[in-house]
Design a protein around this motif. Sequence first.
Motif, short mmCIF file in Angstrom:
data_model
loop_
_atom_site.label_atom_id
_atom_site.label_comp_id
_atom_site.label_asym_id
_atom_site.label_seq_id
_atom_site.Cartn_x
_atom_site.Cartn_y
_atom_site.Cartn_z
N MET A 39 0.83 -1.20 0.00
CA MET A 39 0.00 0.00 0.00
C MET A 39 0.86 1.26 0.00
N MET A 40 1.95 1.22 0.75
CA MET A 40 2.86 2.37 0.80
C MET A 40 3.52 2.60 -0.56
N GLU A 41 3.85 1.52 -1.26
CA GLU A 41 4.42 1.66 -2.60
C GLU A 41 3.45 2.34 -3.56
N VAL A 42 2.19 1.92 -3.51
CA VAL A 42 1.16 2.52 -4.36
C VAL A 42 0.99 4.00 -4.01
N ALA A 43 0.93 4.29 -2.70
CA ALA A 43 0.73 5.67 -2.26
C ALA A 43 1.91 6.56 -2.66
N LYS A 44 3.12 6.05 -2.50
CA LYS A 44 4.33 6.80 -2.84
C LYS A 44 4.38 7.11 -4.33
N GLY A 45 4.14 6.08 -5.15
CA GLY A 45 4.17 6.29 -6.61
C GLY A 45 3.06 7.22 -7.06
N GLY A 46 1.89 7.07 -6.45
CA GLY A 46 0.77 7.93 -6.81
C GLY A 46 1.00 9.38 -6.45
N MET A 47 1.62 9.63 -5.29
CA MET A 47 1.89 11.00 -4.88
C MET A 47 2.86 11.68 -5.84
N MET A 48 3.89 10.94 -6.27
CA MET A 48 4.84 11.53 -7.22
C MET A 48 4.12 11.88 -8.53
N GLN A 49 3.33 10.95 -9.04
CA GLN A 49 2.62 11.20 -10.29
C GLN A 49 1.68 12.39 -10.16
N LEU A 50 0.99 12.48 -9.04
CA LEU A 50 0.04 13.56 -8.83
C LEU A 50 0.74 14.92 -8.78
N MET A 51 1.81 15.02 -8.03
CA MET A 51 2.47 16.31 -7.84
C MET A 51 3.12 16.83 -9.12
N VAL A 52 3.81 15.95 -9.84
CA VAL A 52 4.46 16.42 -11.07
C VAL A 52 3.43 16.67 -12.18
N SER A 53 2.35 15.90 -12.17
CA SER A 53 1.32 16.09 -13.20
C SER A 53 0.56 17.40 -13.00
N ARG A 54 0.41 17.82 -11.76
CA ARG A 54 -0.22 19.12 -11.50
C ARG A 54 0.58 20.25 -12.14
N ILE A 55 1.90 20.14 -12.05
CA ILE A 55 2.76 21.16 -12.66
C ILE A 55 2.62 21.13 -14.18
N ALA A 56 2.69 19.93 -14.76
CA ALA A 56 2.61 19.80 -16.23
C ALA A 56 1.25 20.23 -16.75
N ALA A 57 0.18 19.97 -16.00
CA ALA A 57 -1.16 20.36 -16.44
C ALA A 57 -1.28 21.87 -16.55
N GLN A 58 -0.49 22.59 -15.78
CA GLN A 58 -0.53 24.05 -15.79
C GLN A 58 0.53 24.67 -16.69
N GLN A 59 1.71 24.06 -16.75
CA GLN A 59 2.85 24.72 -17.39
C GLN A 59 3.33 24.11 -18.71
N ALA A 60 2.84 22.93 -19.08
CA ALA A 60 3.30 22.32 -20.33
C ALA A 60 2.92 23.19 -21.51
N SER A 61 3.76 23.23 -22.52
CA SER A 61 3.49 24.06 -23.70
C SER A 61 2.62 23.34 -24.72
N SER A 62 2.65 22.01 -24.70
CA SER A 62 1.87 21.21 -25.65
C SER A 62 0.47 20.94 -25.10
N PRO A 63 -0.59 21.26 -25.85
CA PRO A 63 -1.95 20.94 -25.41
C PRO A 63 -2.13 19.45 -25.15
N GLU A 64 -1.48 18.63 -25.96
CA GLU A 64 -1.57 17.18 -25.81
C GLU A 64 -0.97 16.73 -24.47
N VAL A 65 0.18 17.30 -24.12
CA VAL A 65 0.82 16.97 -22.85
C VAL A 65 -0.02 17.47 -21.68
N ARG A 66 -0.59 18.66 -21.82
CA ARG A 66 -1.45 19.18 -20.75
C ARG A 66 -2.66 18.28 -20.53
N GLN A 67 -3.25 17.79 -21.60
CA GLN A 67 -4.41 16.90 -21.47
C GLN A 67 -4.02 15.59 -20.80
N PHE A 68 -2.88 15.05 -21.20
CA PHE A 68 -2.41 13.82 -20.57
C PHE A 68 -2.17 14.05 -19.08
#
Length: 209
Positions: free
Chosen positions: A74-103
């Motif tokens: 469970m800790m492995e899932v939580a750790k991996g999920g937190m990393m994905q969530l935090m970096v994806s929040r940045i990319a959703a706001q700052q990525a230059s490609s609309p395709e990358v922002r949607q992903f």
Amino acid sequence: MKTKSMTLGLMMALLMTGATFAQQNSGNTSSGTTNMVGKESKTEFDNQNKKGAAAVSAVSATSSKLSSADQSLMMEVAKGGMMQLMVSRIAAQQASSPEVRQFAQAEVDEQTGLSAKLQEIASAKGVTLPSEPDAETQTMVTKLQGMSGASLDKMYIQESGVKGHEKLDKVMSKVESSASDASLKGIGKAAHPLVKTHLKVAQQINGKM
């Protein structure tokens, strides 16, 4: 009259052809979206995300205690999920490609739902999940925050989209095959298909870069 009629007909044909061409080649740039995410249509990609979210939401949280092995998973899932969530929040706001922002936004939605369900299960079992990112996650967050443009897009897709999902794919496989707790195993079965979808789409986007 015949010449005038032919001229009007030709103009209409050109206008129609131009409109069709614009529709086919437009990425809806005015709204910052694209009709394709990787090689998936946006509609199909959205449908797969909704299906995955519904599957995770439907997992029941039981109060039975976790074994030490299941707690580690469970800790492995939580750790991996937190990393994905935090970096994806940045990319959703700052990525230059609309395709990358949607992903990235799809990843934010996925990991937000997964995090909420994990917390629900953990609370029912008296388990405390990490509330702060680990050093590896914080390092990546700091690095992404200092980037912009195509370099940010590329790093996000390669590090989070591809490598991050390769790790999550292995973790979810382990949860499905090794977890003894019904709720935790349910998380693996519900979330794994969407993890695989996001990995595939990230590989497709990365192949375009």
